[in-house]
Motif scaffolding. Structure first.
Motif, PDB file in Angstrom:
ATOM      1  N   TYR A 115      10.650   9.448 -17.109  1.00  0.00           N
ATOM      2  CA  TYR A 115       9.410   8.864 -16.612  1.00  0.00           C
ATOM      3  C   TYR A 115       8.949   7.631 -17.396  1.00  0.00           C
ATOM      4  O   TYR A 115       8.308   6.753 -16.829  1.00  0.00           O
ATOM      5  N   THR A 116       9.271   7.556 -18.691  1.00  0.00           N
ATOM      6  CA  THR A 116       8.791   6.427 -19.492  1.00  0.00           C
ATOM      7  C   THR A 116       9.306   5.083 -18.978  1.00  0.00           C
ATOM      8  O   THR A 116       8.499   4.167 -18.732  1.00  0.00           O
ATOM      9  N   PRO A 117      10.633   4.895 -18.770  1.00  0.00           N
ATOM     10  CA  PRO A 117      11.080   3.608 -18.212  1.00  0.00           C
ATOM     11  C   PRO A 117      10.516   3.345 -16.816  1.00  0.00           C
ATOM     12  O   PRO A 117      10.204   2.196 -16.482  1.00  0.00           O
ATOM     13  N   ALA A 118      10.376   4.412 -16.010  1.00  0.00           N
ATOM     14  CA  ALA A 118       9.835   4.239 -14.655  1.00  0.00           C
ATOM     15  C   ALA A 118       8.392   3.753 -14.688  1.00  0.00           C
ATOM     16  O   ALA A 118       8.001   2.858 -13.930  1.00  0.00           O
ATOM     17  N   LEU A 119       7.581   4.341 -15.572  1.00  0.00           N
ATOM     18  CA  LEU A 119       6.182   3.938 -15.689  1.00  0.00           C
ATOM     19  C   LEU A 119       6.058   2.502 -16.182  1.00  0.00           C
ATOM     20  O   LEU A 119       5.291   1.711 -15.632  1.00  0.00           O
ATOM     21  N   PHE A 120       6.830   2.153 -17.222  1.00  0.00           N
ATOM     22  CA  PHE A 120       6.796   0.797 -17.750  1.00  0.00           C
ATOM     23  C   PHE A 120       7.220  -0.211 -16.693  1.00  0.00           C
ATOM     24  O   PHE A 120       6.605  -1.260 -16.526  1.00  0.00           O
ATOM     25  N   SER A 121       8.298   0.122 -15.972  1.00  0.00           N
ATOM     26  CA  SER A 121       8.805  -0.782 -14.941  1.00  0.00           C
ATOM     27  C   SER A 121       7.774  -0.980 -13.828  1.00  0.00           C
ATOM     28  O   SER A 121       7.518  -2.107 -13.392  1.00  0.00           O
ATOM     29  N   SER A 122       7.172   0.128 -13.373  1.00  0.00           N
ATOM     30  CA  SER A 122       6.190   0.056 -12.293  1.00  0.00           C
ATOM     31  C   SER A 122       4.954  -0.730 -12.713  1.00  0.00           C
ATOM     32  O   SER A 122       4.447  -1.565 -11.958  1.00  0.00           O
ATOM     33  N   LEU A 123       4.468  -0.496 -13.933  1.00  0.00           N
ATOM     34  CA  LEU A 123       3.251  -1.162 -14.412  1.00  0.00           C
ATOM     35  C   LEU A 123       3.489  -2.653 -14.649  1.00  0.00           C
ATOM     36  O   LEU A 123       2.656  -3.489 -14.271  1.00  0.00           O
ATOM     37  N   THR A 124       4.619  -3.000 -15.273  1.00  0.00           N
ATOM     38  CA  THR A 124       4.887  -4.416 -15.543  1.00  0.00           C
ATOM     39  C   THR A 124       5.129  -5.195 -14.250  1.00  0.00           C
ATOM     40  O   THR A 124       4.781  -6.366 -14.145  1.00  0.00           O
ATOM     41  N   GLN A 125       5.703  -4.518 -13.265  1.00  0.00           N
ATOM     42  CA  GLN A 125       5.991  -5.171 -11.987  1.00  0.00           C
ATOM     43  C   GLN A 125       4.704  -5.522 -11.244  1.00  0.00           C
ATOM     44  O   GLN A 125       4.612  -6.565 -10.604  1.00  0.00           O
ATOM     45  N   ARG A 126       3.711  -4.642 -11.340  1.00  0.00           N
ATOM     46  CA  ARG A 126       2.483  -4.840 -10.567  1.00  0.00           C
ATOM     47  C   ARG A 126       1.395  -5.571 -11.349  1.00  0.00           C
ATOM     48  O   ARG A 126       0.577  -6.283 -10.768  1.00  0.00           O
ATOM     49  N   PHE A 127       1.353  -5.360 -12.682  1.00  0.00           N
ATOM     50  CA  PHE A 127       0.232  -5.908 -13.448  1.00  0.00           C
ATOM     51  C   PHE A 127       0.666  -6.843 -14.584  1.00  0.00           C
ATOM     52  O   PHE A 127      -0.182  -7.502 -15.173  1.00  0.00           O
ATOM     53  N   GLY A 128       1.955  -6.892 -14.900  1.00  0.00           N
ATOM     54  CA  GLY A 128       2.410  -7.721 -16.015  1.00  0.00           C
ATOM     55  C   GLY A 128       2.786  -9.118 -15.568  1.00  0.00           C
ATOM     56  O   GLY A 128       3.942  -9.534 -15.678  1.00  0.00           O
ATOM     57  N   THR A 143       0.832  -1.209   0.000  1.00  0.00           N
ATOM     58  CA  THR A 143       0.000   0.000   0.000  1.00  0.00           C
ATOM     59  C   THR A 143       0.862   1.252   0.000  1.00  0.00           C
ATOM     60  O   THR A 143       0.621   2.185  -0.781  1.00  0.00           O
ATOM     61  N   TYR A 144       1.881   1.266   0.858  1.00  0.00           N
ATOM     62  CA  TYR A 144       2.745   2.446   0.925  1.00  0.00           C
ATOM     63  C   TYR A 144       3.544   2.621  -0.364  1.00  0.00           C
ATOM     64  O   TYR A 144       3.776   3.747  -0.812  1.00  0.00           O
ATOM     65  N   GLY A 145       3.947   1.497  -0.974  1.00  0.00           N
ATOM     66  CA  GLY A 145       4.647   1.571  -2.252  1.00  0.00           C
ATOM     67  C   GLY A 145       3.789   2.217  -3.332  1.00  0.00           C
ATOM     68  O   GLY A 145       4.275   3.030  -4.132  1.00  0.00           O
ATOM     69  N   LEU A 146       2.499   1.872  -3.354  1.00  0.00           N
ATOM     70  CA  LEU A 146       1.575   2.471  -4.319  1.00  0.00           C
ATOM     71  C   LEU A 146       1.354   3.957  -4.028  1.00  0.00           C
ATOM     72  O   LEU A 146       1.221   4.767  -4.946  1.00  0.00           O
ATOM     73  N   ILE A 147       1.324   4.316  -2.734  1.00  0.00           N
ATOM     74  CA  ILE A 147       1.168   5.729  -2.354  1.00  0.00           C
ATOM     75  C   ILE A 147       2.356   6.541  -2.866  1.00  0.00           C
ATOM     76  O   ILE A 147       2.188   7.628  -3.437  1.00  0.00           O
ATOM     77  N   ILE A 148       3.559   6.013  -2.677  1.00  0.00           N
ATOM     78  CA  ILE A 148       4.756   6.711  -3.157  1.00  0.00           C
ATOM     79  C   ILE A 148       4.719   6.853  -4.675  1.00  0.00           C
ATOM     80  O   ILE A 148       5.027   7.917  -5.226  1.00  0.00           O
ATOM     81  N   ALA A 149       4.334   5.761  -5.368  1.00  0.00           N
ATOM     82  CA  ALA A 149       4.244   5.803  -6.829  1.00  0.00           C
ATOM     83  C   ALA A 149       3.250   6.874  -7.276  1.00  0.00           C
ATOM     84  O   ALA A 149       3.499   7.620  -8.233  1.00  0.00           O
ATOM     85  N   PHE A 150       2.116   6.973  -6.564  1.00  0.00           N
ATOM     86  CA  PHE A 150       1.104   7.976  -6.914  1.00  0.00           C
ATOM     87  C   PHE A 150       1.623   9.387  -6.650  1.00  0.00           C
ATOM     88  O   PHE A 150       1.484  10.279  -7.492  1.00  0.00           O
ATOM     89  N   VAL A 151       2.229   9.584  -5.471  1.00  0.00           N
ATOM     90  CA  VAL A 151       2.707  10.924  -5.099  1.00  0.00           C
ATOM     91  C   VAL A 151       3.824  11.380  -6.025  1.00  0.00           C
ATOM     92  O   VAL A 151       3.821  12.501  -6.538  1.00  0.00           O
ATOM     93  N   VAL A 152       4.790  10.487  -6.263  1.00  0.00           N
ATOM     94  CA  VAL A 152       5.972  10.882  -7.033  1.00  0.00           C
ATOM     95  C   VAL A 152       5.673  10.943  -8.527  1.00  0.00           C
ATOM     96  O   VAL A 152       5.883  11.971  -9.172  1.00  0.00           O
TER      97      VAL A 152
END
Length: 330
Positions: free
Chosen positions: A272-285, A217-226
């Motif tokens: 931001y592009t590699p960060a977004l891809f990395s975050s999305l694939t890690q959680r949903f891929g 949950t906190y990891g997702l909060i940081i991802a949203f904030v940052v």
């Protein structure tokens, strides 16, 4: 024997893999094992070639920018101070990852203590959050330069930029500290294999035998904030810039205004592009091979430090001229 060999090359799930399957033994209960890029162990030496090239070229480029801006009094302006902050965060993020990754690729040095792992994770994530804060400040800098040029020197002084940098630093420290403390309280299982080149929050949390709901949950909060909040501020700045540019009747003025933003847009895309891809694939891929996750995560630490000095060196005339001056002296 052949089947065992093929199993060893199969992408690894850190939650189910046993120590025996890797023939690895932790030196003590406070040690983790960083596997590098699971499934591509045989290619580690070859993978190290672009890793090391990207890192050293990026390091050289960023150190050169810092040296030139530091030496040239005419570059002691808000925009160039922000470029220096960006260079420092680029050096930090790549340095927290690449040297350890190269030790894994070249010397098979995979052990890392729990304390060392959490320390690496803390500084790495804090530097990434700071990097995002610098990009937001740079977008604000461009907004003031284009939308309120007559007051630019009074609104954005060097002292004010330093204060904004300090605020970004404090935000990074305070945001990442709870994430590390939440990990510190967790009990870790006997299987302490991290299928990555560095200690990443989710990968470390998955090794725990305890409840990691708070960590996720906190990891997702940081991802949203940052990522979410910072990108929203950047988008707002550029929305106001576009509105101001469209009100200018002169095409030449249009071009000049847009040219001042081109470099930052390129930097934002590479960051931001590699960060977004990395975050999305890690959680949903879930269907994506583990080594793809890891390569994408590492690109975030390799590509921006490599490209940012080139982008600003090419797109910023004043900096380009000074870089050429020092290059010719060598």
């Amino acid at each position: 024997m052949k089947e065992e060999h093929l199993a060893f090359l199969t992408p690894i799930d850190s939650s189910t893999t046993s120590w025996h399957s890797f023939n690895l033994t932790p030196s003590d209960s406070s040690t983790f094992i960083l596997m590098g890029i699971p499934g591509l162990e045989a290619a580690h030496v070859w993978i190290s070639i672009p890793f090391s090239m990207f890192y050293f070229i990026g390091l050289l480029g960023n150190v050169t920018v810092l040296y030139v801006v530091g030496k040239e009094q005419s570059l002691h302006k808000p925009m160039y101070l922000l470029i220096c902050m960006l260079a420092l965060t680029d050096i930090s993020t790549s340095t927290f990852v690449v040297p350890k990754a190269l030790c894994i690729f070249w010397f098979n040095l995979k052990d890392i203590t729990v304390g060392g792992c959490l320390t690496q994770m803390y500084f790495l994530h804090a530097a990434s959050v700071m990097h995002s804060a610098v990009l937001v400040t740079m977008a604000f800098d461009r907004y003031v330069a284009i939308c309120n040029p007559l007051r630019y020197t009074t609104i954005l002084t060097n002292a004010r930029i330093a204060k904004l940098g300090l605020v970004g630093f404090i935000r990074a420290v305070l945001l990442i500290l709870p994430e590390t403390l939440l990990l510190r309280r967790l009990p870790f299982c006997a299987n302490r294999i991290i299928p990555n080149t560095h200690c990443e929050h989710v990968a470390v949390a998955k090794m725990s035998c305890g409840d990691i709901t708070a960590n996720r949950t906190y990891g997702l909060i940081i991802a949203f904030v940052v990522i979410g909040f910072d990108l929203m501020l950047i988008a707002l700045s550029y929305g106001l810039i576009i509105r101001a540019v469209l009100r200018i009747s002169s095409k030449k003025a249009h071009q000049k205004a847009l040219n001042t933003c081109t470099a930052l847009i390129c930097v934002i895309l590479t960051s931001y592009t590699p960060a977004l891809f990395s975050s999305l694939t890690q959680r949903f891929g879930q269907g994506i091979a583990p080594h793809i996750h890891i390569i994408l995560a590492n690109l975030y630490f390799l590509i921006p430090p490599l490209l940012n000095p080139i982008i600003y060196g090419v797109k910023t005339k004043e900096l380009r001229d000074k870089l050429a001056k020092y290059t010719c002296k060598m």
